[in-house]
Motif scaffolding. Structure first.
Motif, PDB file in Angstrom:
ATOM      1  N   ALA A  36       0.817  -1.220   0.000  1.00  0.00           N
ATOM      2  CA  ALA A  36       0.000   0.000   0.000  1.00  0.00           C
ATOM      3  C   ALA A  36       0.847   1.264   0.000  1.00  0.00           C
ATOM      4  CB  ALA A  36      -0.942   0.004   1.204  1.00  0.00           C
ATOM      5  N   THR A  37       2.167   1.115   0.125  1.00  0.00           N
ATOM      6  CA  THR A  37       3.031   2.292   0.104  1.00  0.00           C
ATOM      7  C   THR A  37       3.744   2.419  -1.249  1.00  0.00           C
ATOM      8  OG1 THR A  37       4.975   1.110   0.962  1.00  0.00           O
ATOM      9  CG2 THR A  37       3.456   2.013   2.582  1.00  0.00           C
ATOM     10  N   ASN A  38       3.396   1.538  -2.163  1.00  0.00           N
ATOM     11  CA  ASN A  38       4.051   1.517  -3.467  1.00  0.00           C
ATOM     12  C   ASN A  38       3.059   1.981  -4.538  1.00  0.00           C
ATOM     13  OD1 ASN A  38       4.944   0.700  -6.025  1.00  0.00           O
ATOM     14  ND2 ASN A  38       6.055  -1.081  -5.212  1.00  0.00           N
ATOM     15  N   ALA A  39       3.251   3.223  -5.002  1.00  0.00           N
ATOM     16  CA  ALA A  39       2.268   3.826  -5.913  1.00  0.00           C
ATOM     17  C   ALA A  39       2.098   3.014  -7.193  1.00  0.00           C
ATOM     18  CB  ALA A  39       2.667   5.257  -6.239  1.00  0.00           C
ATOM     19  N   SER A  40       3.181   2.464  -7.724  1.00  0.00           N
ATOM     20  CA  SER A  40       3.015   1.771  -9.006  1.00  0.00           C
ATOM     21  C   SER A  40       2.318   0.418  -8.804  1.00  0.00           C
ATOM     22  CB  SER A  40       4.350   1.630  -9.743  1.00  0.00           C
ATOM     23  OG  SER A  40       5.208   0.786  -9.024  1.00  0.00           O
ATOM     24  N   ALA A  41       2.533  -0.199  -7.643  1.00  0.00           N
ATOM     25  CA  ALA A  41       1.817  -1.453  -7.371  1.00  0.00           C
ATOM     26  C   ALA A  41       0.318  -1.192  -7.231  1.00  0.00           C
ATOM     27  CB  ALA A  41       2.359  -2.107  -6.095  1.00  0.00           C
ATOM     28  N   VAL A  42      -0.025  -0.099  -6.521  1.00  0.00           N
ATOM     29  CA  VAL A  42      -1.443   0.227  -6.340  1.00  0.00           C
ATOM     30  C   VAL A  42      -2.067   0.600  -7.686  1.00  0.00           C
ATOM     31  CG1 VAL A  42      -3.097   1.725  -5.147  1.00  0.00           C
ATOM     32  CG2 VAL A  42      -1.039   0.955  -3.956  1.00  0.00           C
ATOM     33  N   GLY A 101       1.001  10.366   6.136  1.00  0.00           N
ATOM     34  CA  GLY A 101       1.161   8.933   6.394  1.00  0.00           C
ATOM     35  C   GLY A 101       1.832   8.207   5.243  1.00  0.00           C
ATOM     36  N   PRO A 102       2.240   6.943   5.474  1.00  0.00           N
ATOM     37  CA  PRO A 102       3.011   6.199   4.476  1.00  0.00           C
ATOM     38  C   PRO A 102       2.180   5.627   3.305  1.00  0.00           C
ATOM     39  CG  PRO A 102       2.642   4.856   6.437  1.00  0.00           C
ATOM     40  CD  PRO A 102       2.079   6.208   6.742  1.00  0.00           C
ATOM     41  N   VAL A 103       0.855   5.573   3.479  1.00  0.00           N
ATOM     42  CA  VAL A 103       0.045   4.935   2.428  1.00  0.00           C
ATOM     43  C   VAL A 103      -0.187   5.909   1.275  1.00  0.00           C
ATOM     44  CG1 VAL A 103      -2.285   4.077   1.959  1.00  0.00           C
ATOM     45  CG2 VAL A 103      -1.063   3.303   3.990  1.00  0.00           C
ATOM     46  N   VAL A 104      -0.036   5.445   0.052  1.00  0.00           N
ATOM     47  CA  VAL A 104      -0.135   6.347  -1.097  1.00  0.00           C
ATOM     48  C   VAL A 104      -1.579   6.807  -1.308  1.00  0.00           C
ATOM     49  CG1 VAL A 104       1.898   5.390  -2.240  1.00  0.00           C
ATOM     50  CG2 VAL A 104      -0.368   4.459  -2.788  1.00  0.00           C
ATOM     51  N   ASP A 105      -1.730   8.051  -1.829  1.00  0.00           N
ATOM     52  CA  ASP A 105      -3.057   8.640  -2.005  1.00  0.00           C
ATOM     53  C   ASP A 105      -3.949   7.829  -2.939  1.00  0.00           C
ATOM     54  OD1 ASP A 105      -2.550  10.678  -0.289  1.00  0.00           O
ATOM     55  OD2 ASP A 105      -1.903  12.094  -1.844  1.00  0.00           O
ATOM     56  N   LEU A 106      -3.315   7.132  -3.845  1.00  0.00           N
ATOM     57  CA  LEU A 106      -4.064   6.366  -4.835  1.00  0.00           C
ATOM     58  C   LEU A 106      -4.937   5.272  -4.202  1.00  0.00           C
ATOM     59  CD1 LEU A 106      -4.339   6.381  -7.856  1.00  0.00           C
ATOM     60  CD2 LEU A 106      -2.425   4.776  -8.017  1.00  0.00           C
ATOM     61  N   VAL A 107      -4.689   4.957  -2.942  1.00  0.00           N
ATOM     62  CA  VAL A 107      -5.501   3.954  -2.256  1.00  0.00           C
ATOM     63  C   VAL A 107      -6.939   4.447  -2.073  1.00  0.00           C
ATOM     64  CG1 VAL A 107      -5.816   2.781  -0.026  1.00  0.00           C
ATOM     65  CG2 VAL A 107      -3.579   2.779  -1.121  1.00  0.00           C
ATOM     66  N   ALA A 108      -7.086   5.747  -1.766  1.00  0.00           N
ATOM     67  CA  ALA A 108      -8.421   6.329  -1.605  1.00  0.00           C
ATOM     68  C   ALA A 108      -8.408   7.728  -2.198  1.00  0.00           C
ATOM     69  CB  ALA A 108      -8.817   6.362  -0.129  1.00  0.00           C
ATOM     70  N   PRO A 109      -8.334   7.829  -3.523  1.00  0.00           N
ATOM     71  CA  PRO A 109      -8.137   9.133  -4.154  1.00  0.00           C
ATOM     72  C   PRO A 109      -9.320  10.070  -3.916  1.00  0.00           C
ATOM     73  CG  PRO A 109      -8.578   7.437  -5.822  1.00  0.00           C
ATOM     74  CD  PRO A 109      -8.439   6.740  -4.503  1.00  0.00           C
ATOM     75  N   GLY A 110      -8.988  11.322  -3.583  1.00  0.00           N
ATOM     76  CA  GLY A 110     -10.022  12.349  -3.401  1.00  0.00           C
ATOM     77  C   GLY A 110     -10.762  12.229  -2.084  1.00  0.00           C
ATOM     78  N   LEU A 111     -10.365  11.316  -1.202  1.00  0.00           N
ATOM     79  CA  LEU A 111     -11.089  11.111   0.050  1.00  0.00           C
ATOM     80  C   LEU A 111     -10.190  11.417   1.243  1.00  0.00           C
ATOM     81  CD1 LEU A 111     -12.936   7.791  -0.856  1.00  0.00           C
ATOM     82  CD2 LEU A 111     -13.740  10.131  -1.126  1.00  0.00           C
ATOM     83  N   GLN A 112     -10.809  11.813   2.336  1.00  0.00           N
ATOM     84  CA  GLN A 112     -10.035  12.080   3.551  1.00  0.00           C
ATOM     85  C   GLN A 112      -9.962  10.852   4.425  1.00  0.00           C
ATOM     86  OE1 GLN A 112     -11.846  15.355   5.538  1.00  0.00           O
ATOM     87  NE2 GLN A 112     -10.908  16.889   4.212  1.00  0.00           N
ATOM     88  N   LYS A 113     -10.818   9.894   4.130  1.00  0.00           N
ATOM     89  CA  LYS A 113     -10.876   8.732   5.008  1.00  0.00           C
ATOM     90  C   LYS A 113     -10.344   7.505   4.293  1.00  0.00           C
ATOM     91  CE  LYS A 113     -14.138  10.427   8.209  1.00  0.00           C
ATOM     92  NZ  LYS A 113     -15.383  10.277   8.919  1.00  0.00           N
TER      93      LYS A 113
END
Ligand code: ZN
Ligand code: ZN
Ligand code: FE
Length: 773
Positions: A239-245, A299-311
């Protein structure tokens, strides 16, 4: 109880207990309690719960019955206890666990799956323990339950663990009353339990003796691994690897919908999100759901995990396999853990499905040979002012029943279409299925049917009444009609928002009447329009629609859900003169598109009228800049919520008519702010506060008119925690009692409960008249 005499110094009674009494260490705990008190007798599982016969001196027996709830294990729960017979004493002082009986009335006593307990975690981490690092470690307090259950009562032979006979060492623990695995049905060890396999994709025909290490290696290098969990496979990546996500999103064809993550431990969760006490409690609770928490911007998790969201949706490792995966310094602090399927299809439960159908998505598969008997997605829960707010009720909660305030003949409620769950009732209990999903997908429709057959089998019921939505085109409506015709069942249809509100009442065991606010996406109304911004006075049987958001056309019907600017155009045409609205919309769309959409909008066959609050959120989101297309349901509304800024910025104007709430003022206000370049976050906040004010005003009026002081809040919009945070205290400060959801989702995932409770109430012969109307 019979009076006892000195001539009858012993007494024997039968105690029947219903509730969460199987698969939680109930029998061994009672065994120890009885043995330590010098009592004789037996205990066994039955399809309805457990049955105990106990004999001893009358004073002891009396004490046992009086304080029974102190004797049970901490994960058990008693719904019903009867001491129904005085038996003649047999003179025995031995207490024993005897084989289960399969006869008797089933109450589906299978417990939900339970996350790994502290003791089992301790063994995993203790290098000297024979179960150190064992990925299938469980005991009487934890492990898979519903997902491996084949039949009732819940025992090893009726579960998938029947495939794994106990080795000698395990058998010894199983038989030893002093061992914590005494009668642990799901226990095993590296010698006798399931085994793990790692298969790279494409397969390389070599053996992989270290499946967990191989999986870690693949994850660390950015690969995507299908990992078999409790209710099916997850797709995992770093979850910290943007290209994997990015790769997982591309392969799954899921560009924006938020992905759940699993963090190594609580302290990693706290690096990723701002976690309050309510959220911490949920994260570490036995169901171990995905918990929606505020993401830390740094935080360490890339934004692409929940783009455009705060949660972000986060969970803890809930099986030893997951815990084991994270036990390496090389591993990232969190993994994406999303269900292994193509969008909208059921999650894969077998390695063959992953191998045959999802080859192009995964780089490797970590799997085991313990079958998934009941497919089950992860549950999703938020915390609002310390109270849980479920958004998906599935693993960890199902098949636990919701107890209704009334009993009746068995009812099958088919639910709605999106986020489907169904319900089957027996007596006072409503058994909600696990999350089925969008039943317009053919595989999900099959999953729906199979799961229904499973539930009615396990419960041993054949419902006499089938209840469905009013919507003529929901697959669940068609299914209900067919079933009713084929098997001669009584068919009942229930209005969507009445069902939402009744579900809110039912989970609190209430009966109404109450004021109901159902702010929702869309649901079929009595007048054929698409409702979704409703104020009702209702009870468990009937409702009156008293007030609603004004109707506007929904251009192209469901297509408007996918293209929020359609609703923006519709609301703009409602708020401004026709040509002026078209001119304003040129900010977003080219004139030809506007004309084409306007033509659709004016065609009442193509554009049903809607009072939907969710669609109003879509319109406002589109006006302040949400892109042309939503790629998941509710995306625009979620992003609008995420834009909100703490603080007071005022509200927009609306008109409260006799039966409708006019929305033009809101749209004109938003437009004016846009002209003044007001920050979109402020516009979003003002709009949320306006929505909250509308609900307050509507409730205030109905309260005045009816004298009712209880308000139920339901519908998909009631997942909006920014709205609820303001709304609930405001309603309470006006002296109203607020019923909001804490056990079933306010979205369509909870609707089956409302349908079932309305049906039971309408079937009740004694009081023919509703308190409403
Ligand atoms: Zn355990
Ligand atoms: Zn063993
Ligand atoms: Fe709905």
């Amino acid at each position: 109880m019979n009076p006892t005499s000195p001539n009858n110094p012993r007494q024997r009674v039968r105690i029947r207990v219903q509730g969460r009494v199987q698969g939680v260490g109930f029998r061994p705990t009672i065994y120890r309690a009885m043995t330590s008190r010098g009592c004789g007798g037996t205990i066994k599982n039955t399809p309805g719960g457990v049955e105990i016969e106990v004999e001893g001196n009358p004073e002891t027996i009396h004490g046992i019955i009086e304080n029974f709830s102190d004797l049970i294990p901490k994960r058990a729960r008693i719904d019903d206890l009867t001491v129904d017979e005085e038996l003649s004493p047999e003179g025995t002082s031995d207490f024993s666990i005897i084989s289960s009986s399969s006869s008797g009335d089933s109450l589906l006593p299978i417990p939900p799956d339970l996350a790994t307990c502290t003791d089992c975690k301790g063994e995993l981490n203790n290098e000297r323990d024979r179960r150190a690092g064992y990925p299938f470690n469980t005991c009487t307090c934890c492990g898979p339950r519903f997902t491996i259950a084949r039949d009732v009562p819940f025992d090893r032979p009726t579960s998938a663990m029947d495939d794994f006979p106990l080795c000698e060492a395990c058998q010894k623990e199983y038989n030893d009353p002093s061992d914590r695995r005494f009668h642990a049905q799901t226990m095993s060890c590296p010698d006798c339990g399931p085994s793990l396999t790692f298969t790279p994709v494409p397969s390389d025909d070599t053996t992989h003796p270290h499946p967990i290490a191989d999986t870690r290696r693949m994850l660390v290098s950015g690969g995507i691994v299908a990992i078999k969990g409790l209710g099916g496979f997850h797709l995992a990546c770093d979850a910290t690897n943007a290209s994997a996500v990015a790769r997982i999103r591309k392969r799954k064809n899921r560009p924006h919908k938020p992905l759940a993550i699993m963090a190594a431990d609580l302290s990693r969760c706290e690096d990723i999100g701002q976690i309050n006490d309510g959220e911490k409690k949920l994260l570490t609770s036995p169901p171990s759901p995905i918990v929606l928490v505020r993401k830390r911007p740094d935080g360490p998790v890339v934004d692409l995990v929940a783009p455009g969201l705060q949660k972000i949706g986060i969970m803890l490792p809930y099986t030893p396999l997951h815990a084991q995966l994270f036990r390496s310094p090389d591993m990232p602090p969190a993994l994406v853990m999303t269900s292994c399927n193509r969008s909208d299809e059921p999650i894969a439960t077998s390695v063959d499905t992953v191998h045959d159908d999802l080859m192009d998505i995964v780089d490797g598969i970590l799997w085991h040979n313990r079958p998934v008997e009941n497919r089950c997605d992860d549950s999703l829960v938020a915390s609002v002012n310390g109270t849980p707010l479920p958004m998906r009720r599935s693993r960890g909660y199902v098949p636990e029943p919701i107890i209704l305030d009334m009993a009746g003949p068995s009812v099958f409620a088919t639910g709605a279409m999106w986020k489907n769950t169904f319900a089957v009732t027996k007596g006072r209990r409503a058994f909600l299925s696990q999350h089925i999903g969008n039943v317009s997908d053919a595989d999900n429709a099959r999953h729906f049917q199979n799961t229904y057959e499973r539930f009615s089998d396990l419960l041993n019921v054949s419902p006499e009444t089938v209840v469905c939505d009013l919507h003529p085109d929901y697959p669940t409506t068609r299914f209900a009609r067919e079933l009713s015709e084929r098997e001669g069942l009584n068919l009942m249809q229930v209005q969507h928002h009445h069902a939402h509100l009744a579900s809110c009442l039912a989970e609190g065991e209430g009966t109404g009447p109450a004021i109901g606010v159902s702010m929702d996406g869309t649901g079929y109304g009595d007048d054929g329009c698409m409702w979704g911004g409703e104020f009702m006075v209702f009870d468990e049987r009937d409702y009156q629609r008293r007030l609603h958001l004004e109707y506007v056309p929904m251009p192209g019907g469901d297509q408007a859900v996918l293209e929020p600017h359609r609703m923006a155009l519709s609301h703009m045409k409602n708020a401004f003169a026709d040509s002026e609205a078209s001119r304003h919309m040129e900010r977003y769309l080219d004139p030809a598109t506007i004309d084409a959409l306007a033509n659709i909008l004016n065609d009442s066959d193509l554009s049903p009228r809607t009072s939907s609050c969710g669609r109003l959120f879509d319109a406002v989101a589109a006006l302040i800049g949400f892109g042309p297309e939503a790629t998941y349901q509710g995306q625009a509304a979620c992003e609008l919520e995420a834009m909100c800024k703490p603080g007071e910025y005022g509200t927009y104007n609306y008109e409260m008519g006799k039966e409708t709430i006019e929305l033009g003022g809101i749209i004109r206000g938003v437009w004016e702010d846009l002209q003044k370049s007001v920050h979109p976050g402020i516009i979003a906040t003002k709009f949320h506060h306006t929505t909250s004010d509308i609900i307050l005003a509507g409730c205030g009026r109905l309260c005045e008119q009816t004298g009712i002081h209880t308000v139920a809040l339901s519908g998909g919009v009631m997942q909006n925690t920014h709205l609820l945070d303001r709304l609930i205290p405001a309603l309470q400060s006006r002296g109203l009692t607020v019923l909001s959801h804490s056990r079933v989702p306010p979205n369509d995932g909870g609707i089956a409960l409302g349908q079932a409770s309305i049906a039971l109430s309408r079937l009740r012969p004694d009081d023919k008249h509703s308190k409403i109307g």
